[in-house]
Design an enzyme around this catalytic site. Sequence first.
Site, PDB file in Angstrom:
ATOM      1  N   ASP A 344       1.012  -1.185  -0.058  1.00 53.86           N
ATOM      2  CA  ASP A 344      -0.054  -0.056  -0.039  1.00 53.86           C
ATOM      3  C   ASP A 344       0.818   1.476  -0.152  1.00 53.86           C
ATOM      4  O   ASP A 344       2.158   1.170   0.139  1.00 53.86           O
ATOM      5  CB  ASP A 344      -0.753   0.031   1.362  1.00 53.86           C
ATOM      6  CG  ASP A 344      -2.384   0.846   1.103  1.00 53.86           C
ATOM      7  OD1 ASP A 344      -3.102   0.191   0.731  1.00 53.86           O
ATOM      8  OD2 ASP A 344      -2.079   2.255   1.048  1.00 53.86           O
ATOM      9  N   VAL A 401      -6.549  -1.612  -5.796  1.00 53.04           N
ATOM     10  CA  VAL A 401      -7.062  -0.034  -5.504  1.00 53.04           C
ATOM     11  C   VAL A 401      -8.085   0.423  -5.759  1.00 53.04           C
ATOM     12  O   VAL A 401      -8.849  -0.364  -6.193  1.00 53.04           O
ATOM     13  CB  VAL A 401      -5.626   0.833  -6.046  1.00 53.04           C
ATOM     14  CG1 VAL A 401      -4.397   0.281  -5.811  1.00 53.04           C
ATOM     15  CG2 VAL A 401      -5.667   0.691  -7.655  1.00 53.04           C
ATOM     16  N   VAL A 402      -8.453   1.578  -5.702  1.00 52.18           N
ATOM     17  CA  VAL A 402      -9.803   2.142  -5.775  1.00 52.18           C
ATOM     18  C   VAL A 402     -10.245   2.078  -7.003  1.00 52.18           C
ATOM     19  O   VAL A 402      -9.706   2.093  -8.177  1.00 52.18           O
ATOM     20  CB  VAL A 402      -9.777   3.637  -5.365  1.00 52.18           C
ATOM     21  CG1 VAL A 402      -9.734   3.882  -3.962  1.00 52.18           C
ATOM     22  CG2 VAL A 402      -8.956   4.461  -6.426  1.00 52.18           C
ATOM     23  N   LYS A 408      -6.103   3.398 -11.469  1.00 55.03           N
ATOM     24  CA  LYS A 408      -5.606   1.916 -11.761  1.00 55.03           C
ATOM     25  C   LYS A 408      -4.567   1.985 -12.744  1.00 55.03           C
ATOM     26  O   LYS A 408      -3.628   1.050 -12.670  1.00 55.03           O
ATOM     27  CB  LYS A 408      -6.951   1.113 -12.290  1.00 55.03           C
ATOM     28  CG  LYS A 408      -7.743   0.749 -10.910  1.00 55.03           C
ATOM     29  CD  LYS A 408      -8.844  -0.231 -11.356  1.00 55.03           C
ATOM     30  CE  LYS A 408      -9.704  -0.711 -10.455  1.00 55.03           C
ATOM     31  NZ  LYS A 408      -9.121  -1.516  -9.397  1.00 55.03           N
ATOM     32  N   SER A 430     -14.209  -4.326 -10.825  1.00 49.36           N
ATOM     33  CA  SER A 430     -15.600  -5.146 -10.836  1.00 49.36           C
ATOM     34  C   SER A 430     -16.481  -4.540 -12.079  1.00 49.36           C
ATOM     35  O   SER A 430     -17.291  -5.298 -12.413  1.00 49.36           O
ATOM     36  CB  SER A 430     -16.401  -4.753  -9.467  1.00 49.36           C
ATOM     37  OG  SER A 430     -16.418  -3.363  -9.634  1.00 49.36           O
ATOM     38  N   HIS A 451     -11.449 -10.645 -10.996  1.00 52.82           N
ATOM     39  CA  HIS A 451     -12.581  -9.947  -9.970  1.00 52.82           C
ATOM     40  C   HIS A 451     -12.918 -10.949  -8.810  1.00 52.82           C
ATOM     41  O   HIS A 451     -13.786 -12.042  -9.157  1.00 52.82           O
ATOM     42  CB  HIS A 451     -13.652  -9.539 -10.940  1.00 52.82           C
ATOM     43  CG  HIS A 451     -14.585  -8.997 -10.217  1.00 52.82           C
ATOM     44  ND1 HIS A 451     -16.276  -9.082 -10.606  1.00 52.82           N
ATOM     45  CD2 HIS A 451     -14.873  -8.316  -8.981  1.00 52.82           C
ATOM     46  CE1 HIS A 451     -16.945  -8.324  -9.758  1.00 52.82           C
ATOM     47  NE2 HIS A 451     -16.138  -7.871  -8.814  1.00 52.82           N
ATOM     48  N   ASN A 454     -16.894  -9.689  -2.677  1.00 57.49           N
ATOM     49  CA  ASN A 454     -16.890  -9.189  -1.238  1.00 57.49           C
ATOM     50  C   ASN A 454     -17.844 -10.040  -0.352  1.00 57.49           C
ATOM     51  O   ASN A 454     -19.105  -9.947  -0.898  1.00 57.49           O
ATOM     52  CB  ASN A 454     -17.046  -7.961  -1.130  1.00 57.49           C
ATOM     53  CG  ASN A 454     -16.045  -7.111  -0.239  1.00 57.49           C
ATOM     54  OD1 ASN A 454     -15.414  -8.022   0.508  1.00 57.49           O
ATOM     55  ND2 ASN A 454     -16.249  -6.015  -0.126  1.00 57.49           N
ATOM     56  N   GLU A 463     -13.946 -14.149 -11.272  1.00 59.74           N
ATOM     57  CA  GLU A 463     -14.191 -13.868 -12.752  1.00 59.74           C
ATOM     58  C   GLU A 463     -12.851 -13.692 -13.104  1.00 59.74           C
ATOM     59  O   GLU A 463     -12.192 -12.780 -12.592  1.00 59.74           O
ATOM     60  CB  GLU A 463     -15.132 -12.762 -13.087  1.00 59.74           C
ATOM     61  CG  GLU A 463     -16.614 -13.088 -12.677  1.00 59.74           C
ATOM     62  CD  GLU A 463     -17.675 -11.757 -13.179  1.00 59.74           C
ATOM     63  OE1 GLU A 463     -18.425 -12.094 -14.067  1.00 59.74           O
ATOM     64  OE2 GLU A 463     -17.199 -10.637 -12.537  1.00 59.74           O
ATOM     65  N   ASN A 501     -21.820  -8.327 -12.702  1.00 60.82           N
ATOM     66  CA  ASN A 501     -22.354  -7.037 -12.594  1.00 60.82           C
ATOM     67  C   ASN A 501     -23.177  -6.704 -13.746  1.00 60.82           C
ATOM     68  O   ASN A 501     -24.183  -5.900 -13.578  1.00 60.82           O
ATOM     69  CB  ASN A 501     -21.108  -6.094 -12.299  1.00 60.82           C
ATOM     70  CG  ASN A 501     -20.735  -6.030 -10.902  1.00 60.82           C
ATOM     71  OD1 ASN A 501     -21.786  -6.497  -9.946  1.00 60.82           O
ATOM     72  ND2 ASN A 501     -19.570  -6.016 -10.577  1.00 60.82           N
ATOM     73  N   TYR A 660     -23.096 -18.224  -7.890  1.00 61.60           N
ATOM     74  CA  TYR A 660     -21.531 -18.280  -6.979  1.00 61.60           C
ATOM     75  C   TYR A 660     -21.158 -16.912  -6.685  1.00 61.60           C
ATOM     76  O   TYR A 660     -20.773 -16.318  -5.728  1.00 61.60           O
ATOM     77  CB  TYR A 660     -20.448 -18.892  -7.335  1.00 61.60           C
ATOM     78  CG  TYR A 660     -20.329 -20.471  -7.274  1.00 61.60           C
ATOM     79  CD1 TYR A 660     -20.969 -21.059  -6.234  1.00 61.60           C
ATOM     80  CD2 TYR A 660     -19.934 -21.126  -8.201  1.00 61.60           C
ATOM     81  CE1 TYR A 660     -21.055 -22.466  -6.236  1.00 61.60           C
ATOM     82  CE2 TYR A 660     -19.764 -22.606  -8.305  1.00 61.60           C
ATOM     83  CZ  TYR A 660     -20.392 -23.174  -7.262  1.00 61.60           C
ATOM     84  OH  TYR A 660     -20.343 -24.596  -7.108  1.00 61.60           O
TER      85      TYR A 660
END
Length: 715
Positions: A344, A401-402, A408, A430, A451, A454, A463, A501, A660
């Site tokens: 980090d 990361v975010v 990214k 995601s 992917h 959570n 994925e 998603n 899943y």
Amino acid sequence: MIYEGKAITVKEIEGGIAQLNFDLQGESVNKFNRLTIEELGAAADKLKSSDSIKGLVVTSAKDSFIVGADITEFTDLFAGPEEDLVANNLKANEVFNTIEDLPFPTVTAINGMALGGGFEMCLATDYRVMDAKAKVGLPEVKLGIFPGFGGTVRLSRLIGVDYAIEWISGGTENRADKALKEGAVDAVLEGDKLVAAAVDLIEQCNAGKLDYKARREEKQGKIKLNPMESMMAFEISKAFVAGKAGKNYPAPVEAIKVMQKHASLTRDKAIEVEAKGFAKMAKTNVAACLVGLFLNDQELKKKAKQWEKEANDVKLTAVLGAGIMGGGVAYQSALKGTPILMKDINQDGITLGLKEAKKLLAKRVDKGKMKPDQMADVLNSITPTLNYGDFKNVDLVVEAVVENPKVKDAVLRETEDMVREDAILTSNTSTISINTLAKNLKRPENFCGMHFFNPVHMMPLVEVIRGEKTSDKAVATTVAYAKAMGKTPIVVNDCPGFLVNRVLFPYFGGFAGLVRDGADFQKVDKVMEKFGWPMGPAYLLDVVGMDTAKHANEVMAEGFPDRMKDENKSAIDVMFENDRYGQKNDKGFYKYETDKKGKPKKVVDEETYKLIEPVVQGRKDFEEDEIIARMMIPLCLETVRCLEDNIVEAPADADMGLIYGIGFPPFRGGALRYIDDMGVDTFVELADKYADLGPLYHPTEKLREMAKNGEKFFG
């Protein structure tokens, strides 16, 4: 040699004692297929007619004893008439009864796994000796059925009603110590001593020290409870198990009803009751869906195995971005034996990531699943770092990361310069397109999506997203790493939202439309939970987080503007604008208070109704069927599009991804099986009824063709 077949051999081993050995040729495991049952019958007849045999030891030449019935045969079998199923079970039971009635003592030596029909085979012998590392159980309820080779009859008489109900209704795999304590086996030893122990038991029987005939009579007689005790035991259990299993899974309660029905009967009559009950369950749609799921899962495992053959070795990995997600990835990797660096840019992130890993490990220690020194070993496999020091030794990197393309992009480019040329770079995005993220990389062939869902430690799916330039080697290595982490990987092609998603957001779109048209979000939640979802859409949005949902929705709207872009403000937008992010700040559609266990508990918040009033066009009480249709049609149609657009390779991949990844109700088998069960033509008609709600409800041309030709997704 007394008998020699393709699955079974019988030979004399010592002093008139025979050994019946299961070893199904051409298979890595023993299972009860038609051939094995036929051969067991022939072998049993040979043993019955022998004058010289004084005892029988039953063994397996494989690593596991017998893993159960051959489920690939179920689909055809279950499709036949109920009376054929009953006849089939009774015929198989004749074989097990012949084993049980042999004119000499019998002992099974259990190694590895003895499950389902495999454990029913063990129950047919007089005694059982078990390897300390082995497991036994009757997991049939997980397929929507219950034991049909005498399991409900023998186990309930052998270990008593309460234990038998727990084993059969829970479908548990039981360790040797538990099996011994509860009377399901007679001795537990190290694997290499099993046969000697079995022979010793037979010799004790023949010397009159053990009464094997009394043991048999117990299994073949009635359950030893008076009518009052019987009623109490079964009625209390039925109520408890019904509450636990829920009405969508009838098999656990039906198993108890069957045991109650045959409690006062002797073996042969009791087995007839079991066979009829089994056939009734096998004909349910729940069984068809759960068997289908099992076969789909096998298909996925087979694909993963193929990929594994091409994979690079992964001995050290790294995760970028510590936080909750990074900490979850680090925990899972270290727990399953792959050391990982956790990087980090600041110490706070590292602290948070390590705290997450520690919390999850401490839970395992508390539950007795792990010893404290093992916890220390796992934690030592996670190396926290603020720089790229050891990255030259890393085989695969997970960027977590975010969820921001610019951030990214910068992190991925920087990391690419710090790792070996053959290292695989993956992104835990995601929604952001893998092709977009690969644009500025020097080695896009070594990059793909990975992917996780959570919470990482609980969600089984990963994925693996292939971009236009991703190599087979990168996909294979990522699949192999996901499997090593104990996950189920599904390979999908790149598009906004990928599979899960992309399919989930039309479902949320259906929800937003219902609320706009006056539906009470609490009622929608209740209806969808009753339908089988683990949580309703409003509750799910609170768990996902409104900020996350809003961001993902924007990505989806940009990717599929024709059906996912909505110029109108929705209830989700209202929640976001009012900083109601859901569980992460204790208020969303619901309010959240901490319960006694420290978990967030949802509470109704009247404030929500006031806030969403401007975007709601009057209150309306929708029928349950209409709520289900408006929620499910967009989700199912988007799944169809993912298949047609080649985002997933096969219907099985799509359905397993939803089960899943987002908890699609397993007893319904997945979105494409749901369409199949309704009938593609009926589904298209239903969608057309809601056509005025917009493109999310419009079937594709190919689906209309399928409807016209009477086709299905699963042949």
